[in-house]
Design an enzyme around this catalytic site. Sequence first.
Site, short mmCIF file in Angstrom:
data_model
loop_
_atom_site.label_atom_id
_atom_site.label_comp_id
_atom_site.label_asym_id
_atom_site.label_seq_id
_atom_site.Cartn_x
_atom_site.Cartn_y
_atom_site.Cartn_z
N SER A 1 -44.41 -48.00 -41.04
CA SER A 1 -43.75 -47.13 -39.89
C SER A 1 -42.15 -46.71 -40.17
O SER A 1 -41.69 -47.40 -40.89
CB SER A 1 -43.84 -47.79 -38.44
OG SER A 1 -43.30 -47.07 -37.48
N TYR B 1 -42.49 -55.48 -33.29
CA TYR B 1 -43.29 -54.58 -33.98
C TYR B 1 -42.54 -53.99 -35.18
O TYR B 1 -42.94 -53.97 -36.22
CB TYR B 1 -43.84 -53.12 -33.03
CG TYR B 1 -44.41 -52.11 -33.87
CD1 TYR B 1 -45.74 -52.23 -34.43
CD2 TYR B 1 -43.68 -50.86 -34.20
CE1 TYR B 1 -46.18 -50.92 -34.81
CE2 TYR B 1 -44.18 -49.82 -34.84
CZ TYR B 1 -45.55 -49.86 -35.10
OH TYR B 1 -46.12 -49.03 -35.84
P1 NAP Z 1 -54.84 -46.54 -33.15
O1 NAP Z 1 -55.16 -45.30 -32.52
O2 NAP Z 1 -54.62 -47.65 -31.83
O3 NAP Z 1 -56.15 -47.18 -33.97
C1 NAP Z 1 -56.08 -48.56 -34.59
C2 NAP Z 1 -57.35 -48.93 -34.58
O4 NAP Z 1 -57.22 -50.31 -35.10
C3 NAP Z 1 -57.91 -49.25 -33.33
O5 NAP Z 1 -59.32 -48.93 -33.46
C4 NAP Z 1 -58.02 -50.71 -33.09
O6 NAP Z 1 -59.15 -51.12 -32.27
C5 NAP Z 1 -57.93 -51.19 -34.61
N1 NAP Z 1 -57.55 -52.69 -34.56
C6 NAP Z 1 -56.64 -53.17 -33.64
N2 NAP Z 1 -56.51 -54.53 -33.98
C7 NAP Z 1 -57.39 -54.85 -35.11
C8 NAP Z 1 -57.74 -55.81 -35.77
N3 NAP Z 1 -57.30 -57.17 -35.57
N4 NAP Z 1 -58.48 -55.89 -36.86
C9 NAP Z 1 -59.08 -54.46 -37.15
N5 NAP Z 1 -58.77 -53.56 -36.28
C10 NAP Z 1 -58.01 -53.53 -35.47
O7 NAP Z 1 -53.64 -46.71 -33.95
P2 NAP Z 1 -52.81 -45.65 -34.81
O8 NAP Z 1 -51.87 -44.99 -33.99
O9 NAP Z 1 -53.74 -44.72 -35.74
O10 NAP Z 1 -52.01 -46.67 -35.84
C11 NAP Z 1 -52.69 -47.09 -37.14
C12 NAP Z 1 -51.35 -47.84 -37.87
O11 NAP Z 1 -50.50 -46.60 -38.28
C13 NAP Z 1 -50.92 -48.81 -37.30
O12 NAP Z 1 -50.57 -50.02 -38.31
C14 NAP Z 1 -49.55 -48.38 -36.69
O13 NAP Z 1 -48.57 -49.42 -36.54
C15 NAP Z 1 -49.04 -47.35 -37.68
N6 NAP Z 1 -48.42 -46.25 -37.15
C16 NAP Z 1 -48.50 -45.60 -36.00
C17 NAP Z 1 -47.97 -44.50 -35.60
C18 NAP Z 1 -48.29 -43.69 -34.51
O14 NAP Z 1 -47.22 -42.79 -34.05
N7 NAP Z 1 -49.51 -43.68 -33.83
C19 NAP Z 1 -46.61 -44.28 -36.10
C20 NAP Z 1 -46.15 -45.14 -37.08
C21 NAP Z 1 -46.86 -46.26 -37.74
P3 NAP Z 1 -58.85 -51.15 -30.54
O15 NAP Z 1 -58.51 -49.67 -30.26
O16 NAP Z 1 -60.02 -51.79 -29.92
O17 NAP Z 1 -57.42 -52.14 -30.61
#
Ligand code: NAP
Length: 257
Positions: free
Chosen positions: A141, A155
């Site tokens: 991130s 985080y």
């Molecule tokens: P998201 O929409 O919340 O999707 C993440 C998925 O991972 C969800 O289905 C979640 O399930 C699942 N998950 C949670 N805990 C888990 C575990 N222990 N084992 C396996 N799966 C698990 O997240 P996202 O926004 O796409 O983010 C994905 C990645 O990008 C993360 O690493 C995040 O830190 C990074 N990121 C995101 C952003 C952003 O702006 N969105 C920015 C920078 C970095 P549940 O929903 O049931 O918990």
Amino acid sequence: MKFTGCIAVITGASKGIGKAMAQQFAAHGAKVAVLDIDAPAGEAVVQAIHEAGGEALFLRADVGDPASMEQAAEQVQNTFGGTDILCCNAGIYPQAFLETMTEADWDAVHRVNLKGMFFTVKAFLTMLKRSKRGRIVLTSSITGPITGFPGWAHYGSTKAGMLGFMRSAAIELAKYGITVNAILPGNIATEGLGEIGEEYRRKMEAMIPFKRLGRPEDVAYAALFFASEEANYITGQTLVVDGGQVLPESSLALEDF
Ligand code: NAP
């Protein structure tokens, strides 16, 4: 970029960035293993990939549980016969302010984001070593390595930690031809971020030179690049995908000129 004959494993692939990665790798010819704790959403991703003519498999796997990841790796081996591309993407980002943040809050975020990445790499390493094109792509991130935000000290610690891991892992795994790189997304409009609210979204958009949040696909395309044959000589590197969010020196830089 072609991924025909490649097997891609993506964690946290039931939603958001991971889901877009799964769909893009499948659309470009890879067989995809969708790993996540949310089974109904993950099965829906697999169904959508099948309907689009791709090949995919859902496995319920918790990245924070090494036994669960070993079991998932065994199932990928039995179903697809190996792994070429591993996207360590699962992550959580609950807000907690330092004065009230508990050890449990700290541990929960580190369990998934940092230990989860380690357990994922460990579980799939034997298969990656056997691949002719071993690729590890980490979803870090901008928060942590570059920026900070109140409530995300734990985080940010995990996301900066992923890059420390990456640099040593890239050296260790170079002898197997495995590359290890990281994507640093800015604010991406995913299911996870959706809960943060409309006002936050509007304020964030105003701070981004492109005046919009990122799309999950914007991050997935960076993963395709790091995983491509053409990126075979790039390792231990980061790619920021943020519409210019980290560039302004101050809000003055975003005023009309
Ligand atoms: P998201 O929409 O919340 O999707 C993440 C998925 O991972 C969800 O289905 C979640 O399930 C699942 N998950 C949670 N805990 C888990 C575990 N222990 N084992 C396996 N799966 C698990 O997240 P996202 O926004 O796409 O983010 C994905 C990645 O990008 C993360 O690493 C995040 O830190 C990074 N990121 C995101 C952003 C952003 O702006 N969105 C920015 C920078 C970095 P549940 O929903 O049931 O918990």
